[in-house]
Design a protein around this motif. Structure first.
Motif, PDB file in Angstrom:
ATOM      1  N   MET A 120     -11.308  49.209 -23.596  1.00 49.49           N
ATOM      2  CA  MET A 120     -11.039  48.324 -22.784  1.00 49.49           C
ATOM      3  C   MET A 120     -11.633  48.840 -21.401  1.00 49.49           C
ATOM      4  O   MET A 120     -10.852  50.274 -20.549  1.00 49.49           O
ATOM      5  CB  MET A 120     -10.100  47.600 -22.496  1.00 49.49           C
ATOM      6  N   THR A 121     -13.116  47.964 -20.337  1.00 43.74           N
ATOM      7  CA  THR A 121     -13.080  48.400 -18.766  1.00 43.74           C
ATOM      8  C   THR A 121     -11.061  48.475 -17.828  1.00 43.74           C
ATOM      9  O   THR A 121     -10.807  47.354 -18.187  1.00 43.74           O
ATOM     10  CB  THR A 121     -13.261  47.606 -18.308  1.00 43.74           C
ATOM     11  N   THR A 122     -11.567  49.634 -17.218  1.00 42.33           N
ATOM     12  CA  THR A 122     -10.240  49.260 -16.440  1.00 42.33           C
ATOM     13  C   THR A 122      -9.942  48.112 -15.091  1.00 42.33           C
ATOM     14  O   THR A 122     -10.868  48.612 -14.141  1.00 42.33           O
ATOM     15  CB  THR A 122      -9.870  50.314 -15.903  1.00 42.33           C
ATOM     16  N   THR A 123      -9.831  46.913 -14.956  1.00 45.28           N
ATOM     17  CA  THR A 123      -9.873  46.624 -13.668  1.00 45.28           C
ATOM     18  C   THR A 123      -9.711  46.772 -12.321  1.00 45.28           C
ATOM     19  O   THR A 123      -8.904  47.698 -12.657  1.00 45.28           O
ATOM     20  CB  THR A 123     -10.012  44.575 -13.625  1.00 45.28           C
ATOM     21  N   LYS A 124      -9.431  46.728 -11.093  1.00 48.48           N
ATOM     22  CA  LYS A 124      -9.208  46.778  -9.703  1.00 48.48           C
ATOM     23  C   LYS A 124      -7.570  46.014 -10.128  1.00 48.48           C
ATOM     24  O   LYS A 124      -6.305  46.739  -9.259  1.00 48.48           O
ATOM     25  CB  LYS A 124      -9.611  46.115  -8.478  1.00 48.48           C
ATOM     26  N   ALA A 125      -7.558  44.889 -10.354  1.00 42.73           N
ATOM     27  CA  ALA A 125      -5.808  44.549 -11.183  1.00 42.73           C
ATOM     28  C   ALA A 125      -4.861  45.195 -11.899  1.00 42.73           C
ATOM     29  O   ALA A 125      -4.169  45.007 -12.008  1.00 42.73           O
ATOM     30  CB  ALA A 125      -6.027  42.999 -11.454  1.00 42.73           C
ATOM     31  N   HIS A 164     -16.544  40.615 -20.884  1.00 40.18           N
ATOM     32  CA  HIS A 164     -17.906  41.654 -19.903  1.00 40.18           C
ATOM     33  C   HIS A 164     -17.446  40.851 -18.655  1.00 40.18           C
ATOM     34  O   HIS A 164     -18.187  41.411 -17.180  1.00 40.18           O
ATOM     35  CB  HIS A 164     -19.394  41.226 -20.238  1.00 40.18           C
ATOM     36  N   LEU A 165     -17.479  39.002 -18.155  1.00 37.31           N
ATOM     37  CA  LEU A 165     -17.677  38.368 -16.696  1.00 37.31           C
ATOM     38  C   LEU A 165     -15.947  39.484 -15.937  1.00 37.31           C
ATOM     39  O   LEU A 165     -16.916  39.115 -15.126  1.00 37.31           O
ATOM     40  CB  LEU A 165     -17.556  36.961 -17.398  1.00 37.31           C
ATOM     41  N   TYR A 166     -15.335  39.197 -16.384  1.00 37.33           N
ATOM     42  CA  TYR A 166     -14.303  39.610 -15.706  1.00 37.33           C
ATOM     43  C   TYR A 166     -14.193  41.153 -15.255  1.00 37.33           C
ATOM     44  O   TYR A 166     -13.769  41.397 -14.075  1.00 37.33           O
ATOM     45  CB  TYR A 166     -12.383  39.191 -16.637  1.00 37.33           C
ATOM     46  N   ALA A 167     -14.523  42.129 -16.305  1.00 37.46           N
ATOM     47  CA  ALA A 167     -14.227  43.145 -16.357  1.00 37.46           C
ATOM     48  C   ALA A 167     -15.592  43.355 -15.165  1.00 37.46           C
ATOM     49  O   ALA A 167     -15.505  44.569 -14.130  1.00 37.46           O
ATOM     50  CB  ALA A 167     -15.220  44.023 -17.172  1.00 37.46           C
ATOM     51  N   VAL A 168     -16.909  42.776 -15.019  1.00 37.54           N
ATOM     52  CA  VAL A 168     -17.513  43.045 -14.186  1.00 37.54           C
ATOM     53  C   VAL A 168     -17.212  42.489 -12.172  1.00 37.54           C
ATOM     54  O   VAL A 168     -17.114  43.646 -11.205  1.00 37.54           O
ATOM     55  CB  VAL A 168     -18.993  42.377 -14.198  1.00 37.54           C
ATOM     56  N   ARG A 200     -19.700  51.550 -16.171  1.00 34.82           N
ATOM     57  CA  ARG A 200     -20.030  53.080 -16.851  1.00 34.82           C
ATOM     58  C   ARG A 200     -20.026  52.417 -18.262  1.00 34.82           C
ATOM     59  O   ARG A 200     -19.620  53.760 -19.089  1.00 34.82           O
ATOM     60  CB  ARG A 200     -18.408  54.221 -16.224  1.00 34.82           C
ATOM     61  N   ALA A 201     -18.592  51.675 -18.691  1.00 37.85           N
ATOM     62  CA  ALA A 201     -18.102  51.543 -20.303  1.00 37.85           C
ATOM     63  C   ALA A 201     -19.423  50.701 -20.609  1.00 37.85           C
ATOM     64  O   ALA A 201     -19.166  50.328 -21.892  1.00 37.85           O
ATOM     65  CB  ALA A 201     -17.286  50.059 -19.928  1.00 37.85           C
ATOM     66  N   GLY A 202     -21.045  50.546 -19.844  1.00 38.08           N
ATOM     67  CA  GLY A 202     -22.420  50.051 -20.706  1.00 38.08           C
ATOM     68  C   GLY A 202     -21.756  48.872 -20.831  1.00 38.08           C
ATOM     69  O   GLY A 202     -23.120  48.411 -20.808  1.00 38.08           O
ATOM     70  N   ILE A 203     -21.368  47.966 -19.662  1.00 33.15           N
ATOM     71  CA  ILE A 203     -21.912  46.665 -19.869  1.00 33.15           C
ATOM     72  C   ILE A 203     -23.047  46.247 -18.605  1.00 33.15           C
ATOM     73  O   ILE A 203     -22.589  46.854 -18.589  1.00 33.15           O
ATOM     74  CB  ILE A 203     -20.365  45.814 -19.073  1.00 33.15           C
ATOM     75  N   PRO A 204     -24.059  45.069 -19.131  1.00 37.05           N
ATOM     76  CA  PRO A 204     -24.412  45.067 -18.058  1.00 37.05           C
ATOM     77  C   PRO A 204     -25.044  44.358 -17.453  1.00 37.05           C
ATOM     78  O   PRO A 204     -24.383  42.717 -16.722  1.00 37.05           O
ATOM     79  CB  PRO A 204     -25.411  44.038 -19.229  1.00 37.05           C
TER      80      PRO A 204
END
Length: 406
Positions: A1-6, A272-276, A285-289
């Protein structure tokens, strides 16, 4: 799971449980799960103030007028939400809505093509324009500059698309039926019942999934939300069918909101939308386009702008050089932000488009009903927007003190 700024901010050390950072963290924690509650409180206050000045404000007729007035703003704000979530901004979609409406009305009225062909051409025009803008943005040009330039270009393009008299009347044509069609009360209640059953089934499915994993859940988590949804849906249908029936533009908005809600909350696309928007480098880095997600957001905005323009021109019974002009762009952005979508990306809800449009539209409707000057509307709308952005800054920074981050 991608780590977001939040998420990063949420794990940062605090100065103390009651210090400035602790207060900021408490606000952020409360807002993360219940971001719509302050908006609903503000909306209730606005309604109470205007109702105290005129009992006609909450009449069936005026509520119907209010909902019709906010449809265009809400549809456009829905597209803006997608762009804001990925950390971009758009200033050209309001004018784009006028261009798309001119294309659709021109093909339908002036060239006699079927309505469905005109609508498809209008939506395609909106998506082509935003596709071009997104390509430029992905080369590193700031979206603010790209869409600002696009707005100016589109103001010239609408003059090219319109006929020499610079106006297209759609009165008495199939195009006008987009806004004038009303769904009878019986069918409207049927839709409300279907919506309630579908939501109750969705909540029950979630309850069964949690129970299968050993989580302790109660049927109250199914029944209470389902009852709330039923009250909202049936109450809304009862109110809006007191005149002619459920207006078609509201059904169009409801369908768009439901599709957008499902896409952003129940699919990998939404993750992916929220991760970007939360952290592009981590998402990459997590491979999300990342580039593709930005492109998708602008394409959705283009489609929303086209639909908003066609609904508005159908209500106004015509398209002209003023279509998409005025405060529409400001109101759409304000609606998204006031409703709870962050200007900094990674945070927001599809429903913020509706809630924010209700807040902005309620102010405008009340000012018009009371016969107040336009300046009052601008002062109130601007103040609400500034307060909403200030709160967003506090939530994003995680501190009530300027220049510091939690």
């Amino acid at each position: 799971m991608t780590t977001t700024k939040a998420a990063t901010n949420a794990t940062a050390p605090e100065t103390g449980p009651t210090g400035p950072r602790g207060i900021g963290r408490a606000i952020e924690t409360a807002a993360r799960g219940h971001r719509s509650i302050p908006v609903l409180v503000v909306l209730a206050i606005i309604w109470a103030v205007f109702y105290s000045q005129s009992s006609a404000y909450l009449s069936f007729q005026n509520i119907t007028n209010l909902t019709l007035q906010i449809v265009t703003t809400a549809i456009l704000a829905l597209g803006v939400v997608f762009v804001l979530i990925v950390g971009e901004i758009d200033l050209s979609s309001a004018v784009l809505s006028g261009v798309c409406a001119a294309v659709a009305a021109g093909l339908t009225v002036n060239h006699g093509l079927p309505l469905v062909v005109g609508i498809a051409a209008g939506v395609a025009t909106g998506m082509v324009v935003t596709f071009v803008e997104a390509q430029i943005i992905m080369f590193g040009v700031p979206s603010l500059i790209v869409t600002l330039g696009g707005m100016v270009i589109l103001q010239g393009l609408i003059l090219v698309v319109l006929p020499p008299e610079f106006t297209i009347s759609v009165a008495g044509t199939p195009f006008a039926k987009i806004a004038s069609t009303a769904i009878p009360a019986g069918a409207s209640y049927g839709l409300a019942a279907a919506g309630t059953l579908a939501y109750a089934g969705y909540r029950f499915f979630q309850h069964r999934e949690r129970a299968s994993t050993g989580s302790l859940t109660s049927l109250a988590t199914v029944l209470v939300p389902a009852v709330v949804v039923a009250v909202v849906l049936f109450g809304g249908v009862f109110t809006l069918t007191q005149q002619r029936g459920l207006p078609m533009p509201l059904l169009i908005l409801a369908v768009m909101l439901l599709i957008a809600w499902y896409a952003t909350t129940q699919t990998r696309y939404g993750i992916h939308l929220y991760a970007v928007g939360g952290d592009r480098e981590a998402a990459q880095r997590a491979g999300i386009p990342v580039r593709r997600m930005v492109l998708y957001s602008f394409l959705i905005l283009g489609a929303c702008a086209a639909i908003a323009g066609m609904v508005d021109s159908s209500r106004q019974l015509g398209v002209s050089v003023t279509s998409g002009a005025g405060p529409l762009m400001l109101n759409a952005i304000a609606a998204a932000v006031v409703g709870g979508t962050s200007l900094f990306g990674g945070r927001g809800s599809i429903w913020s488009a509706l809630l924010g449009a209700l807040v902005i539209g309620s102010i405008s409707n009340g000012v018009q009903l009371l016969g107040l000057s336009t300046e009052v509307q601008y002062f109130a709308t601007g103040s609400v927007l500034i307060i909403a952005v200030a709160v967003d800054v506090v939530l994003t920074r995680g501190s009530l003190l300027p220049g510091r981050r939690a």
